[in-house]
Design a protein around this motif. Structure first.
Motif, PDB file in Angstrom:
ATOM      1  N   LEU A 113       0.860  -1.181   0.000  1.00 42.29           N
ATOM      2  CA  LEU A 113       0.000   0.000   0.000  1.00 42.29           C
ATOM      3  C   LEU A 113       0.895   1.229   0.000  1.00 42.29           C
ATOM      4  N   ALA A 114       0.834   2.019  -1.065  1.00 42.63           N
ATOM      5  CA  ALA A 114       1.632   3.242  -1.147  1.00 42.63           C
ATOM      6  C   ALA A 114       1.093   4.272  -0.163  1.00 42.63           C
ATOM      7  N   LEU A 115       1.979   5.034   0.413  1.00 44.19           N
ATOM      8  CA  LEU A 115       1.589   6.091   1.343  1.00 44.19           C
ATOM      9  C   LEU A 115       1.541   7.461   0.664  1.00 44.19           C
ATOM     10  N   ASN A 116       1.846   7.488  -0.628  1.00 48.83           N
ATOM     11  CA  ASN A 116       1.684   8.723  -1.396  1.00 48.83           C
ATOM     12  C   ASN A 116       0.854   8.417  -2.643  1.00 48.83           C
ATOM     13  N   ASN A 117       0.323   9.447  -3.265  1.00 49.48           N
ATOM     14  CA  ASN A 117      -0.519   9.280  -4.450  1.00 49.48           C
ATOM     15  C   ASN A 117       0.317   8.981  -5.683  1.00 49.48           C
ATOM     16  N   LEU A 118      -0.318   8.451  -6.706  1.00 50.57           N
ATOM     17  CA  LEU A 118       0.363   8.148  -7.958  1.00 50.57           C
ATOM     18  C   LEU A 118       0.715   9.426  -8.719  1.00 50.57           C
ATOM     19  N   PHE A 119      -0.142  10.435  -8.627  1.00 49.68           N
ATOM     20  CA  PHE A 119       0.091  11.699  -9.324  1.00 49.68           C
ATOM     21  C   PHE A 119       0.499  12.785  -8.338  1.00 49.68           C
ATOM     22  N   GLU A 120       1.224  13.772  -8.853  1.00 47.03           N
ATOM     23  CA  GLU A 120       1.595  14.921  -8.035  1.00 47.03           C
ATOM     24  C   GLU A 120       0.330  15.636  -7.576  1.00 47.03           C
ATOM     25  N   LYS A 121       0.433  16.347  -6.460  1.00 46.27           N
ATOM     26  CA  LYS A 121      -0.732  17.007  -5.876  1.00 46.27           C
ATOM     27  C   LYS A 121      -1.375  18.000  -6.850  1.00 46.27           C
ATOM     28  N   ASP A 122      -2.705  17.902  -6.999  1.00 49.65           N
ATOM     29  CA  ASP A 122      -3.525  18.767  -7.855  1.00 49.65           C
ATOM     30  C   ASP A 122      -3.147  18.695  -9.345  1.00 49.65           C
ATOM     31  N   LYS A 123      -2.488  17.612  -9.777  1.00 49.22           N
ATOM     32  CA  LYS A 123      -2.103  17.479 -11.185  1.00 49.22           C
ATOM     33  C   LYS A 123      -2.574  16.163 -11.778  1.00 49.22           C
ATOM     34  N   GLY A 124      -3.638  15.622 -11.233  1.00 48.54           N
ATOM     35  CA  GLY A 124      -4.198  14.379 -11.730  1.00 48.54           C
ATOM     36  C   GLY A 124      -5.184  13.830 -10.718  1.00 48.54           C
ATOM     37  N   PRO A 125      -5.819  12.722 -11.054  1.00 46.64           N
ATOM     38  CA  PRO A 125      -6.774  12.135 -10.104  1.00 46.64           C
ATOM     39  C   PRO A 125      -6.053  11.610  -8.865  1.00 46.64           C
ATOM     40  N   GLU A 126      -6.755  11.569  -7.748  1.00 47.41           N
ATOM     41  CA  GLU A 126      -6.169  11.037  -6.516  1.00 47.41           C
ATOM     42  C   GLU A 126      -6.261   9.522  -6.546  1.00 47.41           C
ATOM     43  N   LEU A 127      -5.136   8.873  -6.816  1.00 44.86           N
ATOM     44  CA  LEU A 127      -5.058   7.422  -6.871  1.00 44.86           C
ATOM     45  C   LEU A 127      -3.943   6.955  -5.945  1.00 44.86           C
ATOM     46  N   THR A 128      -4.257   6.018  -5.070  1.00 41.87           N
ATOM     47  CA  THR A 128      -3.263   5.456  -4.174  1.00 41.87           C
ATOM     48  C   THR A 128      -2.986   4.022  -4.616  1.00 41.87           C
ATOM     49  N   PRO A 129      -1.762   3.742  -5.085  1.00 36.55           N
ATOM     50  CA  PRO A 129      -1.448   2.393  -5.563  1.00 36.55           C
ATOM     51  C   PRO A 129      -1.543   1.343  -4.459  1.00 36.55           C
ATOM     52  N   PHE A 130      -2.094   0.189  -4.829  1.00 36.18           N
ATOM     53  CA  PHE A 130      -2.223  -0.955  -3.937  1.00 36.18           C
ATOM     54  C   PHE A 130      -2.012  -2.212  -4.773  1.00 36.18           C
ATOM     55  N   SER A 131      -1.260  -3.156  -4.261  1.00 37.36           N
ATOM     56  CA  SER A 131      -1.086  -4.412  -4.990  1.00 37.36           C
ATOM     57  C   SER A 131      -1.235  -5.583  -4.027  1.00 37.36           C
ATOM     58  N   LEU A 132      -1.710  -6.688  -4.580  1.00 36.28           N
ATOM     59  CA  LEU A 132      -1.951  -7.905  -3.806  1.00 36.28           C
ATOM     60  C   LEU A 132      -1.671  -9.068  -4.741  1.00 36.28           C
ATOM     61  N   GLY A 133      -0.995 -10.098  -4.239  1.00 34.40           N
ATOM     62  CA  GLY A 133      -0.688 -11.224  -5.113  1.00 34.40           C
ATOM     63  C   GLY A 133      -0.257 -12.458  -4.352  1.00 34.40           C
TER      64      GLY A 133
END
Length: 139
Positions: A113-133
């Motif tokens: 679980l990423a603790l930062n967003n995928l995009f820079e602040k206010d420059k894209g949608p708010e997406l937090t990367p998460f992976s499971l496998g």
């Protein structure tokens, strides 16, 4: 979301909402990071053959190595078109987050679980990367 390419400034490619009238068949975005993990591995009651339960909570941090956006859509004349663009602007060049791996013997599961967003602040949608496998370690 779609890519908004600014022709005046080369390399300024950003994600922006697309029209609902566009017939999208496939829309894929990928960002790959080179990570350095730090984890604490705990083994629970190992037996003589090394078969045991284990858990490994930890932390990962990494730098962006590649990203791309791929789109397959139907044009207004009915033709199917594809496009693929690399080097999307405003993606975080660095990411960090918490990880957990657990398993028995050579089989396991992992999560991040990423603790930062995928995009820079206010420059894209708010997406937090998460992976499971799942994992299998043959040796």
């Amino acid at each position: 979301y779609y890519l908004n390419i600014n022709e005046e400034e080369k390399g300024d490619t950003q994600l922006a909402p697309y029209s609902d009238t566009l017939d999208i068949l496939k829309n894929k975005f990928s960002a790959s990071y080179l990570d350095v993990p730090l984890e604490f591995r705990i083994r629970i009651k190992p037996d003589q053959k090394g078969k045991n339960f284990w858990i490994a909570p930890g932390f990962r941090a990494g730098i962006l190595v590649s990203d791309f956006w791929k789109l397959k859509y139907t044009e207004s004349n009915g033709d199917i078109s594809k496009s693929k663009v690399y080097g999307i602007a405003n993606i975080e060049k660095f990411h960090y987050g918490i990880s957990l791996r657990a398993g028995y013997y050579k089989f396991g599961i992992y999560s991040f679980l990423a603790l930062n967003n995928l995009f820079e602040k206010d420059k894209g949608p708010e997406l937090t990367p998460f992976s499971l496998g799942i994992t299998f370690t043959p040796f």
